[in-house]
Design an enzyme around this catalytic site. Structure first.
Site, PDB file in Angstrom:
ATOM      1  N   GLU B 100       0.810  -1.218   0.000  1.00 36.39           N
ATOM      2  CA  GLU B 100       0.000   0.000   0.000  1.00 36.39           C
ATOM      3  C   GLU B 100       0.842   1.266   0.000  1.00 36.39           C
ATOM      4  OE1 GLU B 100      -0.983  -2.585   1.626  1.00 36.39           O
ATOM      5  OE2 GLU B 100      -3.015  -2.894   0.932  1.00 36.39           O
ATOM      6  N   HIS B 169     -10.837  -4.830  10.268  1.00 34.00           N
ATOM      7  CA  HIS B 169     -11.396  -4.606   8.933  1.00 34.00           C
ATOM      8  C   HIS B 169     -12.657  -3.767   8.981  1.00 34.00           C
ATOM      9  CE1 HIS B 169      -8.727  -7.883   7.746  1.00 34.00           C
ATOM     10  NE2 HIS B 169      -9.013  -7.654   6.501  1.00 34.00           N
TER      11      HIS B 169
END
Lengths: 429, 377
Positions: B100, B169
């Site tokens: 990322e 998450h």
């Protein structure tokens, strides 16, 4: 012994696993006067001596660097080039010295990181670039900006925080940007510039392949400068991977000055030989003496040509040294005086000067003329910066967004940016 | 391990739909309520809306490209980029390694140098690995360079809680990104929002954080022909009044808009007419619309899915206090997720996320102050 050959650092071919001499691998051991490594550290470094660097097939097929001995290829440098290099390095040095003076007089403030001693790396690489090529740097970016062509006046005014600076005083020492000169920053975070540089290289390749804009001279090249400490950061490895994966036109230049702030490179890194990390990802890795501008230039020519052809990235580790502390606030107590003296003897400007005089490329007085010219330039820059105005109040809210409607809708239902009092700073936000 | 978890999340999206209790199709039932969906002729899912918006923007401008994990050959972790690889090729739809920080930075660098990337995060929780680039090299660059370097980039992906995916998450990042000057933060709800705001985001010259919601991807919404037109765009910074009302204002964004609309239905049966505002844009926040509504109804309930402290509701409440204090007849009610990392057990998760009853109770409290405040965590 001329300053040039004071340390025999070879530029080994990228994929060869053996080296001519033990000394060449470990920069710190190249002169007997460099102390400060414990026996066990030395032992562990020597164990790394025969790196069984297993390179990918990609790299093995490549030809080695033209020549690898130290004092060489002087034939390539003519008078004009030598004087350009000399002037650029002197500009960098004098500018940084003036910065130190101005800082201690209170005209400059905040974090200022000076580049004294490392000029050969900046000059060696950037003077080979064209205007369309990009440079991405770190917080030690004044000299990269100057080499890339940003006016000394603009850089000095930026450091003083005046509105005539290259970023109108909004960036400061650590954030030099120039879109006309393709200087994409100026980043305070370690490793932040590397993905940005990789993105600029990606952009260059994309333009060529997808948008079909091509230049007969090849792709636009991006050169990313960063330090030895950054080579332990995750982003560095992520970008080595992606740059090689996608064969991006980028050169990763490590300015290994052996120290973070007070943390030495050897204490922070399991394998201090950074150039080896290139072949681990499939790209060539070079180690070069960063105190010698001609050697840096020779490696740079090869690396930049490689990128321009579309053959992909290169990792170049330049062994260099900063003569001052990490920043002007750093008392620099942890580096031993003999280490500093050792590198001061290898001053890149003195080295180039003696080279020029030896080869009769110019006379002493001509070099003096150049130095005076630079002196005047810097003084003019300081006067300009001093007499420039501070940013007006209305500048505070400008440039947050390109599209100022980003400030949203005011209580009267219209876009805030349309309220004339908004940028004057008198409206309620 | 992480790779396996992510795959599972992608596949399980459809079974997750079965658990999403409160999500029904949102259609104003009955009569006299003003229909904001003008002569709805067609229904599309949010997924189709996003896909078509990406498709159209990529075909209109060759500088737009999509980058992210699994966006190419896998057709997108949540199938948002389905078909784009076949259409535009691997040069414009890039499957990245799991990096990322690296690829967000590459996107920013590409934007510095003239392209218009769309960077997809598999969920915005993973954007934390790249947050340095979103904030320091994207949001601040136009300012630091005094306008020389603009960053026309879009960071998009699902945000907030899904179903049963656990604490790492499930966080909502609207408040985090909306805190930063230089970013624009958008939170679409319906298919119309998704299409219009994504197109506006891609065309926008500034960095945009586009927060979608995984549970909304499969939801269908009616759309008019105007929405389906390829030049359709919604303005950034303008909220939408989904339902007009007189007694209390309820602000919400993303999935909570659906819940607020259901709560408004229930409240209307009890004689309370609630005005539901779909914020659409968290930064810039449409303070004008919110305040105008509060001046009309005199009561406010803010609803969000994220953690309560320093959240979006806090900012809205303060904005109303600053601008419309004399108009308030009751304290501002703030409904947010529970102040705990998201638990896994289904019943605990239900308790940790606002439900329709919570909104109904808050609205009643704002109207009558007769229902005692629930215990706060």
């Amino acid at each position: 012994m001329s300053a040039f050959s004071a340390a025999k650092i070879l530029s080994p071919p990228p994929f060869v696993a053996r080296f001519a001499s033990e000394k060449s691998l470990c920069p710190f051991l190249s002169s007997p006067s460099v102390p400060a490594l414990t026996r066990s550290a030395l032992r562990s470094i020597r164990l790394l001596r025969t790196p069984l660097a297993v390179s990918s097939d990609v790299v093995i097929g490549q030809k080695p660097l033209a020549s690898s001995s130290s004092a060489t290829q002087n034939e390539d440098v003519d008078r004009e080039v030598a004087l350009v290099l000399y002037e650029d390095m002197v500009l960098g040095r004098f500018f940084e010295d003036m910065c130190a003076q101005m800082y201690y007089r209170g005209k400059m403030f905040g974090f200022v990181h000076l580049y004294n001693g490392q000029e050969a790396v900046s000059t060696g690489f950037i003077k080979l670039l064209e205007a369309r090529d990009c440079v991405v740097s770190t917080y030690r970016d004044h000299v990269h900006a100057l080499s890339k062509g940003v006016a000394a006046r603009a850089v000095m005014a930026e450091l003083f925080g005046k509105t005539t600076g290259c970023c109108r005083g909004q960036g400061g020492s650590m954030h030099m940007f120039s879109s006309t000169h393709n200087l994409l920053g100026g980043f305070a975070f370690i490793g932040e510039g590397i993905p940005v540089a990789t993105g600029a290289a990606f952009s260059s390749k994309y333009r060529h392949e997808v948008l079909k804009e091509s230049n007969p001279n090849g792709l636009d090249v991006t050169v990313a400068f960063f330090g030895d400490g950054t080579c332990n950061n995750g982003q560095f490895f992520e970008c080595l991977n992606m740059a090689q994966l996608w064969k991006l036109p980028i050169v990763f230049v490590v300015e290994n000055n052996l120290w973070a702030i007070g943390m030495s490179h050897v204490r922070a890194t399991s394998d201090p030989e950074i150039w080896k990390k290139g072949p681990a990802f499939g790209m060539p890795g070079y180690h070069v003496d960063g105190m010698d501008v001609l050697k840096v230039r020779e490696v740079a020519i090869e690396a930049i040509a490689r990128a321009r052809r579309g053959d992909g990235p290169t990792l170049v580790e330049c062994e260099t040294y900063r003569f001052r502390g990490h920043s002007l606030a750093d008392p620099d107590e942890l580096r031993k005086p003999d280490e500093k003296a050792h590198y001061a003897a290898r001053d890149p400007i003195a080295a180039l000067k003696s080279y020029i005089l030896e080869k009769n490329l110019a006379t002493e007085s001509e070099l003096k003329v150049i130095e005076e010219k630079i002196d005047n330039l810097i003084e003019d820059a300081v006067e300009f910066a001093d007499s420039s105005p501070h940013p007006p109040r209305s500048q505070l809210l400008e440039n947050v967004f390109v599209d100022p409607k980003g400030f949203g809708i005011g209580p009267d239902g219209k876009y805030r940016c349309e309220d004339p009092k908004f940028t004057e700073g008198t409206a309620q936000v | 391990m992480l790779g396996i978890v992510r795959r599972k999340v992608g596949c399980e999206v459809f079974s997750a739909m079965k658990f999403s209790l409160a999500l029904r199709k949102v259609l104003p039932t009955g009569s006299a309520l003003p229909m904001n969906y003008s002569t709805a002729t067609k229904e599309i899912t949010v997924r189709e809306a996003l896909n078509s918006a990406l498709d159209e923007e990529m075909s209109a401008d060759p500088k737009v490209f999509l980058m992210g994990e699994e966006v190419g050959e896998y057709q997108g972790a949540y199938k948002i980029s389905k078909g784009l690889l076949e259409k535009y090729g691997p040069d414009r739809v890039l499957d990245t390694p799991i990096t990322e920080a690296g690829f967000a930075g590459i996107g920013v660098g590409a934007a510095y140098y003239g392209l218009r990337p769309v960077v997809e995060f598999m969920t915005f929780n993973f954007s934390l690995q790249a947050i340095d680039h979103i904030i320091n090299s994207a949001a601040k660059s136009n300012y630091m360079s005094a306008g020389q370097i603009s960053v026309p980039i879009v960071f998009r992906g699902p945000n907030g809680a899904a179903a049963g995916v656990g604490a790492q998450h499930s966080q909502c990042f609207a408040a985090w990104y909306a805190h930063v000057p230089g970013l624009k933060v958008l939170t679409p709800y319906s298919a119309e929002d998704a299409r219009g705001l994504l197109k506006a985001a891609i065309r926008d010259p500034d960095p945009v954080v586009f927060l979608e919601n995984e549970l909304l991807y499969g939801e269908s919404f009616p759309v008019s022909a105007e929405v389906l037109d390829s030049s359709f765009c919604l303005p950034i910074g303008k909220a939408k009044i989904e339902r007009e009302g007189k007694h209390v204002t309820i602000t919400a964004y993303s999935k909570m808009v659906g819940y607020a609309l259901q709560a408004a239905e229930i409240l209307s049966k009890e004689g309370i007419s609630a005005e539901v505002i779909n914020l659409r844009s968290i930064r810039p926040l449409d303070r004008a619309t919110i305040n105008a509504s509060v001046r009309k109804t005199n009561r406010l309930v803010t609803v969000e899915e994220g953690f309560p402290q320093h959240g979006v509701g806090a900012e809205i409440g303060m904005s109303v206090v600053e601008e419309s204090f004399e108009y308030l007849d009751a304290p501002v009610e703030r409904i947010a997720g529970a102040d705990v990392p998201m638990p896994y057990a289904a019943n605990l998760e239900r308790m940790a996320v606002p439900q329709v009853d919570n909104i109904v109770h808050a609205a009643k409290r704002a109207c009558y102050r007769s229902v005692p405040l629930a215990a706060t965590a």
